[in-house]
Design an enzyme around this catalytic site. Structure first.
Site, PDB file in Angstrom:
ATOM      1  N   HIS A  31      47.994  55.264  17.867  1.00  0.00           N
ATOM      2  CA  HIS A  31      47.165  54.344  17.091  1.00  0.00           C
ATOM      3  C   HIS A  31      46.268  55.142  16.147  1.00  0.00           C
ATOM      4  O   HIS A  31      45.199  55.611  16.551  1.00  0.00           O
ATOM      5  CB  HIS A  31      46.306  53.484  18.021  1.00  0.00           C
ATOM      6  CG  HIS A  31      47.104  52.675  18.994  1.00  0.00           C
ATOM      7  ND1 HIS A  31      47.727  53.238  20.091  1.00  0.00           N
ATOM      8  CD2 HIS A  31      47.378  51.346  19.035  1.00  0.00           C
ATOM      9  CE1 HIS A  31      48.346  52.291  20.772  1.00  0.00           C
ATOM     10  NE2 HIS A  31      48.166  51.139  20.157  1.00  0.00           N
ATOM     11  N   HIS A  71      43.071  52.981  23.295  1.00  0.00           N
ATOM     12  CA  HIS A  71      44.214  53.276  22.431  1.00  0.00           C
ATOM     13  C   HIS A  71      43.815  54.175  21.266  1.00  0.00           C
ATOM     14  O   HIS A  71      44.667  54.801  20.640  1.00  0.00           O
ATOM     15  CB  HIS A  71      44.837  51.976  21.907  1.00  0.00           C
ATOM     16  CG  HIS A  71      43.870  51.091  21.193  1.00  0.00           C
ATOM     17  ND1 HIS A  71      43.101  50.155  21.842  1.00  0.00           N
ATOM     18  CD2 HIS A  71      43.535  51.001  19.880  1.00  0.00           C
ATOM     19  CE1 HIS A  71      42.343  49.516  20.965  1.00  0.00           C
ATOM     20  NE2 HIS A  71      42.579  50.020  19.774  1.00  0.00           N
ATOM     21  N   HIS A 266      47.461  49.807  12.943  1.00  0.00           N
ATOM     22  CA  HIS A 266      46.872  49.700  14.286  1.00  0.00           C
ATOM     23  C   HIS A 266      47.646  50.523  15.304  1.00  0.00           C
ATOM     24  O   HIS A 266      47.070  51.375  15.982  1.00  0.00           O
ATOM     25  CB  HIS A 266      46.830  48.238  14.735  1.00  0.00           C
ATOM     26  CG  HIS A 266      46.383  48.066  16.155  1.00  0.00           C
ATOM     27  ND1 HIS A 266      45.070  48.220  16.540  1.00  0.00           N
ATOM     28  CD2 HIS A 266      47.076  47.771  17.288  1.00  0.00           C
ATOM     29  CE1 HIS A 266      44.981  48.029  17.846  1.00  0.00           C
ATOM     30  NE2 HIS A 266      46.188  47.751  18.319  1.00  0.00           N
ATOM     31  N   SER A 388      28.699  35.747  53.354  1.00  0.00           N
ATOM     32  CA  SER A 388      30.042  35.661  53.924  1.00  0.00           C
ATOM     33  C   SER A 388      30.655  37.040  54.156  1.00  0.00           C
ATOM     34  O   SER A 388      31.314  37.284  55.158  1.00  0.00           O
ATOM     35  CB  SER A 388      30.957  34.851  53.000  1.00  0.00           C
ATOM     36  OG  SER A 388      30.520  33.514  52.890  1.00  0.00           O
ATOM     37  N   GLU A 421      34.038  39.200  40.128  1.00  0.00           N
ATOM     38  CA  GLU A 421      34.824  40.169  40.906  1.00  0.00           C
ATOM     39  C   GLU A 421      35.430  41.274  40.039  1.00  0.00           C
ATOM     40  O   GLU A 421      35.390  42.455  40.404  1.00  0.00           O
ATOM     41  CB  GLU A 421      35.959  39.465  41.681  1.00  0.00           C
ATOM     42  CG  GLU A 421      35.501  38.543  42.776  1.00  0.00           C
ATOM     43  CD  GLU A 421      35.223  37.128  42.280  1.00  0.00           C
ATOM     44  OE1 GLU A 421      34.935  36.249  43.111  1.00  0.00           O
ATOM     45  OE2 GLU A 421      35.308  36.905  41.043  1.00  0.00           O
ATOM     46  N   HIS A 471      37.582  37.460  55.019  1.00  0.00           N
ATOM     47  CA  HIS A 471      38.383  36.232  55.021  1.00  0.00           C
ATOM     48  C   HIS A 471      39.821  36.588  54.646  1.00  0.00           C
ATOM     49  O   HIS A 471      40.379  36.119  53.669  1.00  0.00           O
ATOM     50  CB  HIS A 471      37.789  35.196  54.068  1.00  0.00           C
ATOM     51  CG  HIS A 471      36.414  34.736  54.476  1.00  0.00           C
ATOM     52  ND1 HIS A 471      35.344  35.593  54.563  1.00  0.00           N
ATOM     53  CD2 HIS A 471      35.949  33.517  54.841  1.00  0.00           C
ATOM     54  CE1 HIS A 471      34.263  34.926  54.950  1.00  0.00           C
ATOM     55  NE2 HIS A 471      34.603  33.655  55.139  1.00  0.00           N
ATOM     56  N   HIS A 483      42.584  29.914  49.124  1.00  0.00           N
ATOM     57  CA  HIS A 483      41.759  31.054  49.526  1.00  0.00           C
ATOM     58  C   HIS A 483      42.471  31.994  50.499  1.00  0.00           C
ATOM     59  O   HIS A 483      41.958  33.079  50.782  1.00  0.00           O
ATOM     60  CB  HIS A 483      40.466  30.556  50.186  1.00  0.00           C
ATOM     61  CG  HIS A 483      39.455  30.010  49.226  1.00  0.00           C
ATOM     62  ND1 HIS A 483      39.765  29.078  48.268  1.00  0.00           N
ATOM     63  CD2 HIS A 483      38.126  30.272  49.081  1.00  0.00           C
ATOM     64  CE1 HIS A 483      38.668  28.777  47.578  1.00  0.00           C
ATOM     65  NE2 HIS A 483      37.667  29.498  48.042  1.00  0.00           N
TER      66      HIS A 483
END
Length: 686
Positions: A31, A71, A266, A388, A421, A471, A483
């Protein structure tokens, strides 16, 4: 300090542009456009602002640079070469070639001076947030009045593609909340992606978006030529200590090419005649390649000397610091040297078979609580699932900017990642890359899938990052198939250099942490149950640390059942059912395939021997188990919603169901006849 031009600034910028064209052309891949467009800001940053010593790329207090739009790595390689890092002209000529030190995207550990592995867009952006968090944390922890031994900026180049990726948005939002004034992003706003002009898909107001995140937003209209405006913007960015800054730098991609401003520059090399006219335009001989004028060499040598002098000054400060604060200085050296305190492992909880049944997520909490004071480099957090995941110890202090109402400060070791997450995973990679921190983050195992890109880069980059993934199966029950991870672990186990642990009891949980924390170049995912698990009769930390061992032995066994996590106890109950029917059964626990695979052939064969069929039992997809077993008892469909005992019964992951399956396996292999050879033995090496 006002901007002072150097007579060789324009020549240096032109050198960067022509080198970018030559590098990509020689490899016939890459690139060229972004490096050519970003040449002025790159030269300005390294010549006036970025604090680094090319002769010591691991200097603790150096500025960190991240090329999120990886890149464009030809640009980074050029800058590292010009400054005198361990990167030669021959390395530039070997761009994108097998085993070269200039791979197709930046890779930490491959190229001297590269801080993080980038390329998958947006990841580097979030890594930069992690690097900035790490600096703020260490500074708050170790700096004393007048003795700032940890003090640096994190600089980041990013582009249109990065800012379209969700991971960058997650990280940017958190960075604004955390008021990371040590983070400065330069947005290469060239309006081009692979599909063409960004007006086909990306027309939002990026500046307003970042203002909403709580960033300082600056704007430079002529990013190809206006060095003064770029300089002023960076100075202003550094003046704001309470907000991260993004500088919207308007550039023309492929500046100088006949195709400048189009997607044609690009991701494809410039044509030969285009490169010639480019060199003529900037005063270079069109028939020469890979040219660095002597004036440019000397200019960058002087820049490098400034960096070396900055480190010399820092060394004097650190020597003074070490005299006044020897304990803290020793701790800095230990943490950045990735050395764990002597005897730390003695704090790991040990369990007896008579101890009560406990969910492995709770067992994990016990380990974290036991180690929190002994390993102050542990910096934890959760993606809005603290209660949890059980990732926060009682005395934990949140990592928060001191001026907001939320309790905590920058010395805090618990990060509230929010429902982010993917951002959490990439930020943890940045925390480890900075040094002196062992990051861990919690979420449900199924939602590690949200962060798959970050997990993969952890493994590729050899980051010591721990995922507390609770879990972990259909055992979570009522939340149902949305889940319940079925295929997740098969995916994670397929990632090279990723240790996936699924402990069956307390000692196995302690073993998982033992090995994960000792593995300085390997990330780990700890798959932990919601439901209570009994303590196993034959488990020990030492045995479990091998990744696999026997939990029930039998001479001349008819079958070996091998299992993980919450299914091990069920497999043991199934063995009792089979024993009552006159069958001889061995049971093995395999909490970590990766750790088990590193053991000797003889040891692996002692756990999974010849002579009888081996059947795996796991409440997951059975993909991958052929490495260790002949037959596979699991779930190859999605889960179900309901009380977890009933869900297990639905899928026949019960003592009776497993025993029934085992009898079919025993009868099949007896009828089939012939020698039963363990899968551990294979022609190509298991």
């Amino acid at each position: 300090m006002p901007f002072t031009p150097n007579e060789n600034d324009e020549l240096a910028i032109a050198t960067i542009r022509t080198l970018a064209a030559d590098i990509v052309a020689k490899s016939n891949s890459g690139h060229p456009g972004a490096p050519m467009g970003l040449a002025p800001i790159a030269h300005l940053l390294w010549s006036r602002f970025l604090k680094a010593n090319p002769k010591d790329s691991k200097w603790i207090s150096r500025d960190r640079f991240v090329l999120s739009n990886g890149h464009a790595c030809a640009l980074q390689y050029i800058m590292l070469h010009l400054l005198g890092y361990d990167l030669t002209m021959d390395d530039l000529k070997a761009f994108r070639q097998v085993d070269s030190r200039t791979p197709g995207h930046p890779e930490v550990g491959v190229t001297d001076g590269v801080e993080v592995t980038t390329g998958p867009l947006g990841q580097g952006f979030a890594n930069a947030v992690g690097l900035a968090i790490a600096e703020r944390h260490h500074a708050a922890t170790f700096n004393k009045d007048g003795l700032n031994v940890i003090e640096n900026y994190t600089w980041m180049f990013t582009g249109d593609g990065c800012l379209q990726e969700g991971v960058a948005s997650e990280a940017a939002s958190l960075a604004g909340h955390l008021k990371l004034g040590n983070l400065i992003a330069i947005y290469d706003d060239n309006k081009i992606t692979i599909d063409g002009n960004t007006n086909v898909s990306f027309t939002e107001d990026v500046e307003k978006r970042f203002e909403a995140y709580g960033w300082q937003v600056l704007h430079v209209e002529k990013g190809d030529t206006d060095i003064q405006a770029m300089y002023d913007a960076i100075v202003k960015a550094q003046e704001d200590k309470s907000r991260p800054t993004i500088i919207n730098l308007k550039t023309i991609i492929g500046y100088g090419s006949t195709q400048q401003g189009t997607h044609g520059v690009h991701g494809s090399p410039l044509k030969a005649d285009d490169i010639k006219q480019l060199k003529q335009r900037f005063g270079f001989n069109p028939d020469e390649t890979f040219v660095v004028p002597e004036k440019v060499k000397q200019y960058y040598a002087e820049i490098a000397q400034k960096g070396a002098k900055a480190q010399e000054e820092w060394s004097k400060i650190f020597a003074d610091y070490e005299k006044k604060f020897p304990k803290e200085a020793s701790e800095i050296k230990r943490r950045f040297g990735k050395e764990l305190p002597q005897g730390w492992e003695k704090a790991l909880p040990v369990y007896k078979p008579t101890d009560g049944a406990v969910a492995s997520r709770k067992l994990s909490e016990t380990v974290i609580s036991a180690l929190a004071d002994i390993l102050p480099e542990l910096v934890g957090g959760s993606a809005d699932l603290t209660g949890s995941n059980l990732t926060r110890w009682k005395t934990a202090v949140d990592f928060q900017p001191p001026e907001i109402e939320a309790p905590g400060d920058y010395s805090g070791r618990y990060i509230r990642y929010g429902v982010r997450e993917h951002g959490m995973g990439a930020i943890m990679n940045g925390l480890d890359a900075y040094g002196g921190i062992i990051p861990f983050g919690g979420t449900f195992l199924n939602f590690v899938s949200y962060a798959a890109g970050s997990v993969r880069l952890s493994a590729l980059s050899h980051h010591r990052v721990l995922w507390v993934a609770t879990h972990d199966s259909i055992g979570l029950g009522e939340d149902g198939p949305t889940h319940q991870p079925i295929e997740t672990v098969a995916h994670l186990r397929a990632i090279p250099n990723l240790a996936v642990w699924r402990p069956a009891d307390g000692n196995e949980t302690s073993a998982a942490y033992l090995v994960a924390l000792q593995s300085t170049h390997t990330p780990s995912v700890l798959c932990l149950s919601r439901q209570n698990l009994p303590q196993l009769e034959l488990s020990t930390i030492e045995k479990a640390a091998k990744g696999g061992y026997l939990v029930a032995e039998a001479d001349q066994a008819d079958i070996t059942i091998v299992s993980t996590g919450s299914e091990v106890a069920i497999a043991l109950e199934a063995a009792k059912v089979l024993t009552e029917k006159g069958r001889k059964v061995r049971v093995a626990s395999l909490p970590c395939w990766e750790a088990f695979d590193t053991q000797s052939f003889d040891y692996k064969l002692s756990v999974l021997p010849h002579g009888a069929p081996i059947m795996s039992v796991e409440a997951y997809s059975t993909i991958g188990w052929s490495k260790w077993s002949h037959e596979h008892y699991g779930i190859n469909t999605f889960g179900a919603s309901g009380p977890y005992q009933e869900v297990y019964a639905k899928f026949k992951i019960t003592p009776a169901g497993i025993a029934e399956g085992a009898e079919k396996v025993i009868d099949f292999y007896k009828k089939k006849g012939g020698e039963v050879v363990s899968p551990v033995l294979s022609a190509l090496g298991n």
